[in-house]
Design a protein around this motif. Structure first.
Motif, short mmCIF file in Angstrom:
data_model
loop_
_atom_site.label_atom_id
_atom_site.label_comp_id
_atom_site.label_asym_id
_atom_site.label_seq_id
_atom_site.Cartn_x
_atom_site.Cartn_y
_atom_site.Cartn_z
N LEU A 35 1.45 -4.44 0.10
CA LEU A 35 0.71 -5.34 -0.77
C LEU A 35 -0.26 -4.55 -1.66
O LEU A 35 -0.45 -4.88 -2.84
CB LEU A 35 -0.06 -6.37 0.06
CG LEU A 35 -0.86 -7.42 -0.71
CD1 LEU A 35 0.05 -8.20 -1.66
CD2 LEU A 35 -1.57 -8.37 0.25
N HIS A 36 -0.84 -3.51 -1.10
CA HIS A 36 -1.71 -2.61 -1.88
C HIS A 36 -0.91 -1.99 -3.04
O HIS A 36 -1.38 -1.92 -4.17
CB HIS A 36 -2.27 -1.54 -0.96
CG HIS A 36 -3.27 -0.63 -1.58
ND1 HIS A 36 -4.15 -1.02 -2.58
CD2 HIS A 36 -3.55 0.69 -1.35
CE1 HIS A 36 -4.92 0.00 -2.92
NE2 HIS A 36 -4.57 1.05 -2.20
N LEU A 37 0.31 -1.55 -2.75
CA LEU A 37 1.17 -1.00 -3.81
C LEU A 37 1.45 -2.06 -4.87
O LEU A 37 1.39 -1.78 -6.08
CB LEU A 37 2.51 -0.53 -3.22
CG LEU A 37 2.56 0.73 -2.37
CD1 LEU A 37 4.00 0.98 -1.94
CD2 LEU A 37 2.03 1.94 -3.13
N GLU A 38 1.77 -3.26 -4.43
CA GLU A 38 2.12 -4.34 -5.36
C GLU A 38 0.99 -4.61 -6.34
O GLU A 38 1.20 -4.71 -7.56
CB GLU A 38 2.45 -5.62 -4.59
CG GLU A 38 3.69 -5.54 -3.71
CD GLU A 38 3.87 -6.81 -2.91
OE1 GLU A 38 3.90 -7.90 -3.51
OE2 GLU A 38 3.95 -6.73 -1.67
N GLU A 39 -0.23 -4.76 -5.82
CA GLU A 39 -1.36 -5.10 -6.66
C GLU A 39 -1.64 -4.03 -7.70
O GLU A 39 -1.90 -4.31 -8.88
CB GLU A 39 -2.60 -5.34 -5.80
CG GLU A 39 -2.48 -6.58 -4.91
CD GLU A 39 -3.70 -6.79 -4.04
OE1 GLU A 39 -4.55 -5.87 -3.98
OE2 GLU A 39 -3.83 -7.86 -3.43
N LYS A 40 -1.57 -2.77 -7.28
CA LYS A 40 -1.85 -1.67 -8.21
C LYS A 40 -0.72 -1.50 -9.23
O LYS A 40 -0.96 -1.19 -10.40
CB LYS A 40 -2.07 -0.37 -7.43
CG LYS A 40 -3.28 -0.42 -6.50
CD LYS A 40 -4.57 -0.69 -7.26
CE LYS A 40 -5.79 -0.64 -6.35
NZ LYS A 40 -7.06 -0.79 -7.08
#
Length: 478
Positions: free
Chosen positions: A340-345
């Motif tokens: 999810l961290h990857l997705e947001e960035k």
């Protein structure tokens, strides 16, 4: 010879070595050399799923047969007769491959250090260097044998010179220079992360510049905008740990089998768990940039494991039913938040990139963590919502391999970025050009991280700044 410092010496021709006819260059290859316009060297010697065969207690060698190559329409454009040997030793895999200019993979051999990873709980640089040294000759020879070629059939040798572990990089560079020197072959120094990005161009013929690339592995976590070959804008990077490091530590703490590496082990266990059972916080929620951070998430995972009294020394295969369920829940919850961290960035990075290069159509996701199917699925949703196409190399080309090095060497070789053959015999005190900390692109001003920018000691000038500086220098000389 061009030396890749901040202050560059004038670019000079790398074709003079052809005056003495090299037996390794056939007529077609010589014709190609005549058309090359030498621009810049990428290496400066004086700069400060497959069949497994056990080769020793600490490493295993596998030969990967890949029949795919560029489509005929594309390969015909690049069928220039070039054949390049690629060598990769930047971390814990010793790899070599032989690739044709049309994208045909003639051979690919990888010697894994899985046993060492399990023994030390991660990469131990000195032991990794020793393992590379034990197998490098065999790996390269196997790659040549399986391609049904010899060194005399090669057009050039490409080798990773950074970033990576200095001790490990040295083994590959020494071998590449020995081969190039003995057979009068030009040599191409390759940036490890650029190779991860460009190997996607071998498998996806529609992938042209500009494009975006998310490069995720055990040691790297960067998102770049690729303007053209060798020129990149870094939109975001990790301010501490990479996602692959977080996967590896989580696997170790959960008592998983590290011989497969942490990522695949966590991904498999996560299938048994509830991804919403453990409430981990998504890193950097309040940071409106494209940088990553996984150190805090690692701490959250460790505390969750301690709270459930999970003993990482006890293998998951020996855990009780309840203990295994707890481990699976942590694995699933960690994986969900990490991705999810990857997705947001990535979502923000795509918006930035489209402002800089509105013609972007593709986003590449590569590096070892890109083998994770959950990562691919989640990022594909983000990319499609932005009307882009996700490009992921096959898993065996996501992890470190010689194909990506050979292909990147081919791309740079075609535009004249290479060095002439090194001497057949080099002095014992020879200083090799190794770049353990070597940025790929220049930081995008809006995405600059003060925390990351402070870590500038002993960092080599970025590949992009070197190529741009040389281009400006050539323009002033003409």
């Amino acid at each position: 010879m061009v030396r890749l410092f901040l202050t560059l010496s004038p670019a000079i021709s790398r074709l003079s070595f052809l005056a003495a006819a090299s037996p390794s260059l056939n007529r077609l290859q010589r014709h190609h050399f005549d058309k090359l316009k030498p621009k810049i060297s990428l290496i400066s010697p004086s700069s400060s799923a497959s069949n497994f065969q056990r080769t020793g207690s600490s490493c295993s060698t596998r030969t990967i047969r890949v029949s795919s190559s560029l489509p005929k329409s594309e390969s015909s454009k690049l069928d220039d007769g070039l054949i390049v040997l690629g060598i990769e030793t930047s971390c814990d895999d010793t790899a070599a491959a032989v690739v044709r200019g049309n994208g045909e993979i003639l051979s690919q051999v990888i010697s894994s250090q899985a046993e060492l990873l399990a023994q030390y709980g991660g990469v131990a640089p000195k032991q990794a260097e020793e393992a590379h040294s034990r197998v490098i000759d065999k790996v390269v020879q196997d790659a040549l044998d399986k391609s049904n070629l010899t060194e005399k059939d090669l057009s050039a040798v490409a080798v990773t010179i950074g970033p990576g572990l200095g001790l490990c990089l040295r083994v590959g560079v020494q071998k590449a220079r020995r081969v190039a020197g003995a057979f009068n072959l030009p040599i191409v120094g390759v940036h490890h992360m650029e190779a991860h990005a460009l190997v996607a161009r071998l498998v996806e013929h529609e992938l042209s510049f500009p494009f975006m690339a998310l490069l995720i592995s055990g040691g790297h976590n960067i998102i770049v905008l690729a303007h053209k070959l060798g020129q990149y804008t870094q939109l975001g990077t990790t301010v501490d740990d990479a996602i692959g490091e977080a996967f590896d530590k989580t696997a170790k703490w959960l008592g998983l089998d590290l011989r497969r590496s942490g990522g695949p082990a966590v991904e498999e266990l996560a299938l048994e768990g509830d991804s919403n059972s453990v409430k981990f916080n998504v890193p950097m929620k309040n940071h409106k940039d494209c940088n990553f951070s996984y150190a805090g998430l690692k701490t959250q995972v460790r505390l969750a494991i301690e709270a459930r009294e999970i003993d990482g020394q006890c293998p998951v295969s020996s855990a009780t039913k309840e203990d295994r369920r707890n481990r699976a829940d942590i694995a699933a919850s960690f994986q969900r938040v990490a991705v999810l961290h990857l997705e947001e960035k990535c979502e923000r990075a795509i918006e930035w990139a489209l402002k800089l290069e509105p013609s972007i159509k593709h986003m590449v996701v590569s590096g070892g963590v890109a083998s994770n199917q959950y990562v691919r699925f989640r990022l594909n949703n983000i990319v499609e919502n932005k009307n882009l196409k996700l490009v992921c190399p096959p898993p065996n080309l996501c992890t470190d391999n010689g194909v990506m090095v050979a292909w990147t060497g081919l791309e740079h070789f075609r535009v004249g970025r290479f060095d002439p053959p090194p001497p057949a015999i080099e002095p014992d005190d020879f200083v090799y050009d190794l770049r353990p900390r070597w940025p790929l692109g220049e930081e995008y001003a809006q995405g600059r991280s003060e925390a990351r920018s402070m870590k500038t000691a002993r960092v080599h000038p970025s590949l992009t700044s070197i190529i741009r500086a040389d281009s400006l220098q050539q323009q002033t000389q003409t």
